[in-house]
Design a protein around this motif. Structure first.
Motif, PDB file in Angstrom:
ATOM      1  N   ARG A   1      -4.654   8.302 -25.128  1.00  0.00           N
ATOM      2  CA  ARG A   1      -3.593   7.391 -24.689  1.00  0.00           C
ATOM      3  C   ARG A   1      -2.469   8.159 -23.976  1.00  0.00           C
ATOM      4  O   ARG A   1      -1.978   7.729 -22.944  1.00  0.00           O
ATOM      5  CB  ARG A   1      -3.043   6.596 -25.876  1.00  0.00           C
ATOM      6  N   ASP A   2      -2.090   9.311 -24.529  1.00  0.00           N
ATOM      7  CA  ASP A   2      -1.020  10.093 -23.902  1.00  0.00           C
ATOM      8  C   ASP A   2      -1.443  10.632 -22.541  1.00  0.00           C
ATOM      9  O   ASP A   2      -0.625  10.736 -21.627  1.00  0.00           O
ATOM     10  CB  ASP A   2      -0.577  11.237 -24.824  1.00  0.00           C
TER      11      ASP A   2
ATOM     12  N   LEU B   1      -0.960   7.526 -20.436  1.00  0.00           N
ATOM     13  CA  LEU B   1       0.477   7.203 -20.319  1.00  0.00           C
ATOM     14  C   LEU B   1       1.178   8.170 -19.370  1.00  0.00           C
ATOM     15  O   LEU B   1       2.027   7.774 -18.557  1.00  0.00           O
ATOM     16  CB  LEU B   1       1.137   7.296 -21.693  1.00  0.00           C
TER      17      LEU B   1
ATOM     18  N   THR C   1       1.229   7.289 -15.855  1.00  0.00           N
ATOM     19  CA  THR C   1       2.093   6.180 -15.429  1.00  0.00           C
ATOM     20  C   THR C   1       3.547   6.631 -15.290  1.00  0.00           C
ATOM     21  O   THR C   1       4.412   5.828 -14.959  1.00  0.00           O
ATOM     22  CB  THR C   1       2.045   5.008 -16.446  1.00  0.00           C
TER      23      THR C   1
ATOM     24  N   ARG D   1       4.801   0.085 -17.876  1.00  0.00           N
ATOM     25  CA  ARG D   1       4.003   1.321 -17.804  1.00  0.00           C
ATOM     26  C   ARG D   1       2.956   1.341 -18.919  1.00  0.00           C
ATOM     27  O   ARG D   1       1.810   1.718 -18.707  1.00  0.00           O
ATOM     28  CB  ARG D   1       4.911   2.555 -17.940  1.00  0.00           C
ATOM     29  N   LYS D   2       3.397   0.925 -20.102  1.00  0.00           N
ATOM     30  CA  LYS D   2       2.480   0.913 -21.243  1.00  0.00           C
ATOM     31  C   LYS D   2       1.329  -0.065 -20.989  1.00  0.00           C
ATOM     32  O   LYS D   2       0.163   0.239 -21.274  1.00  0.00           O
ATOM     33  CB  LYS D   2       3.250   0.518 -22.511  1.00  0.00           C
TER      34      LYS D   2
ATOM     35  N   ALA E   1      -1.142   1.431 -18.663  1.00  0.00           N
ATOM     36  CA  ALA E   1      -1.982   2.430 -19.356  1.00  0.00           C
ATOM     37  C   ALA E   1      -3.058   1.725 -20.188  1.00  0.00           C
ATOM     38  O   ALA E   1      -4.230   2.134 -20.171  1.00  0.00           O
ATOM     39  CB  ALA E   1      -1.113   3.316 -20.235  1.00  0.00           C
TER      40      ALA E   1
ATOM     41  N   SER F   1       8.369  10.656 -22.432  1.00  0.00           N
ATOM     42  CA  SER F   1       7.699  11.054 -21.194  1.00  0.00           C
ATOM     43  C   SER F   1       7.942  12.525 -20.871  1.00  0.00           C
ATOM     44  O   SER F   1       7.070  13.194 -20.321  1.00  0.00           O
ATOM     45  CB  SER F   1       8.175  10.175 -20.042  1.00  0.00           C
TER      46      SER F   1
END
Lengths: 244, 292
Positions: free
Chosen positions: A97-98, A101, A104, A119-120, A123, B157
């Motif tokens: 997932r990271d 992510l 994005t 964004r989530k 993803a 992020s």
């Protein structure tokens, strides 16, 4: 149809060897162009020149008419050109997932443009499209080979890029995975994505490509529709190492 | 005995902060620096000067230390960050050697080999923090704050981008990450953290000199991170406690002459590092080799 990405006279030398030698190539929007040729033809180097991972010695790259050559790779990526690597280069110690992510989130600062929820969602859509939802929490290093290939594709999908440069994305895939992969690429093209594909498996090229450019020893020898290029005996001899 | 334990706990909190700050570089950014003691030293000298020349206010000293160590780390790192991997290790080694010489020779600022002495006990807004227990709480508070900041950043992020470049710089660039900017920010954050640890150290010792900021110290901080588990939140703390407790524990072994403690300590360090790299290369808090 005017080209979305245009290369003119693109050249890159390593010492006395021209890895890419005066290549002119146009990527028309919304189609799949395959780059084929024997090993050492300069296909991956051409990708590196487009994405800024290498600086050209001569020539230009234009995106929708705007020159983008000699920019840093992160600038070019933010213009909507995404790429995969032959050796995948996943973020091995991060979760699936990271990895997605991260694709994005183009900014390198402490905050990102656009909403977090959007964004989530992007993803999660990329994970669903590539069938990786159930593996979202696993580390990328723990994935099986085909899953790694799809993660590489999920990252590209999540960028929202208009142009995808895929370096041997289907090599080593089993038939079922290959069918999923082909469907994914067709869906992307239907959504308006322009794809340039380096592929050694000619079955995949025949199945997917709308256009083929044939490279050998850094030069573009031919360009056209798949039927014409693949029927050329001279090119076939070069491709299969039977040149005189 | 209580005074000794309080002193050890203060040192553990300060070195914990130091290893947590280095973990930003090594563990999350994949930037292997053997010059962290330089920024620890810059912070210690800055904190000492604030206390000696202005006021012994711990917040003022910590802010000045963070600013000076952070800015210097970013400035010094900018040319070095253009090189990759092992080349950066060599560049940081050069920086460490250079800084040790400057700390020794610039006696007007650093006091040279004699160091800066007579640093007054810390205060906060005029309230004395001289009591060892109160000072320990301040050090633990700084450590907790650093851990919270690292946790917040690494789950967002910025942390993802930093870990992405650790795993593959070219792939991170291809996803739009500005690698030089990310590395500079990581070095700045790590340097600022080391600077704050330095200011606390100056108050804790009431004296600073170059011997606390040498290559040996940089290697010790790096060992704390790697043995504990680089890239994990708890790892650097575990490594710090182990490496600080070991020499203290050895002094309690009956029959071990004090003159031999150093040699025994080196033997144990060497053996532990070798075994760890074989059986648990990700450190004590990291994943076991082959663990899924």
């Amino acid at each position: 149809m005017s080209a979305l990405l245009s290369m003119r006279g693109l050249t890159r030398r390593f010492g006395g060897i021209a890895a890419v030698d005066g290549v002119d190539l146009d990527l028309a929007p919304g189609i799949i162009t395959a780059l084929i040729g024997p090993n050492g033809a300069g296909k991956t180097t051409l990708f590196n020149l487009i994405t800024g991972h290498l600086t050209p010695d001569a020539g230009s790259v234009a995106l929708a008419g705007h020159m983008i050559g000699r920019r840093a790779p992160h600038h070019i990526a933010r213009l909507g050109i995404a790429r995969s690597f032959q050796d995948l280069r996943l973020f091995a110690r991060m979760s699936v997932r990271d990895n997605v992510l991260c694709a994005t989130e183009p900014a390198s600062w402490f905050w990102q443009p656009g909403g977090k929820a959007a964004r989530k969602a992007r993803a999660e859509r990329a994970l669903a499209a590539t069938g990786l939802e159930a593996l979202a929490r696993a580390d990328a290093a723990d994935l099986a080979y085909a899953e790694r290939k799809f993660l590489s594709l999920a990252r590209i999908l999540a960028t929202g890029a208009r142009i995808w440069l895929l370096d041997e994305p289907a090599s080593g895939l089993d038939p079922a995975s290959r069918a999923r992969f082909s469907a994914l690429l067709r869906d992307a093209v239907a959504d308006g994505v322009t794809i340039c594909l380096i592929e050694h498996n000619l079955d995949i090229v025949i199945e997917l490509a709308d256009r083929i450019a044939f490279l050998d020893q850094g030069r573009k020898l031919a360009e056209g529709d798949p039927a014409t290029i693949l029927a050329d005996p001279h090119l076939a001899a070069i491709y299969f190492g039977e040149r005189a | 005995m209580i005074a000794y334990l309080l002193n050890l706990a203060q040192l553990a909190a300060i070195f914990g902060l130091l290893s947590v700050s280095l973990n930003i570089l090594i563990g999350y950014g994949g930037i292997f620096s053997v010059a962290h003691a330089v920024f620890f030293g810059l912070g210690a000298y800055a904190g000492a000067h604030v206390a000696l020349d202005l006021a012994p206010d711990i917040l003022l000293a910590a802010l000045a230390a963070a600013l000076i160590a952070g800015v210097f780390s970013a400035l010094l790192a900018l040319p070095a960050l253009r090189v990759r991997g092992e080349y950066f290790v060599i560049a940081s080694l050069g920086l460490q050697m250079l800084a040790t010489t400057v700390f020794t020779e610039a006696s007007d600022v650093t006091g040279g080999l004699g160091g800066l002495v007579g640093i007054p006990p810390p205060t906060l807004f005029g309230v004395s923090l001289a009591d060892p227990l109160v000072f320990l709480l301040v050090c633990l508070g700084a450590l907790a704050l650093a851990l919270a900041v690292v946790r917040l950043l690494m789950r967002g992020s910025f942390g993802r981008a930093l870990m992405a470049l650790r795993d593959s710089e070219s792939a991170a660039e291809a996803l739009g990450k500005n690698v030089p900017l990310l590395k500079t920010l990581a070095v700045l954050l790590g340097g600022a953290g080391a600077g704050i640890a330095g200011a606390l150290f100056a108050f804790q010792e009431a004296f600073v000199n170059v011997e606390s900021f040498t290559l040996d110290q940089s290697v010790l901080i790096m060992a704390m991170v790697i043995i504990g588990g680089a890239g994990t939140l708890a790892g650097p703390l575990i490594g710090t406690v182990l490496l600080l407790a070991l020499p203290a524990a050895l002094t309690f072994i009956p029959g071990l002459p004090p003159t031999d403690i150093g040699a025994v300590q080196q033997l144990i360090y060497g053996l532990a590092m070798t075994l760890l790299m074989i059986f648990r290369p990700a450190g004590l808090a990291g994943r076991r080799a082959g663990q899924r």
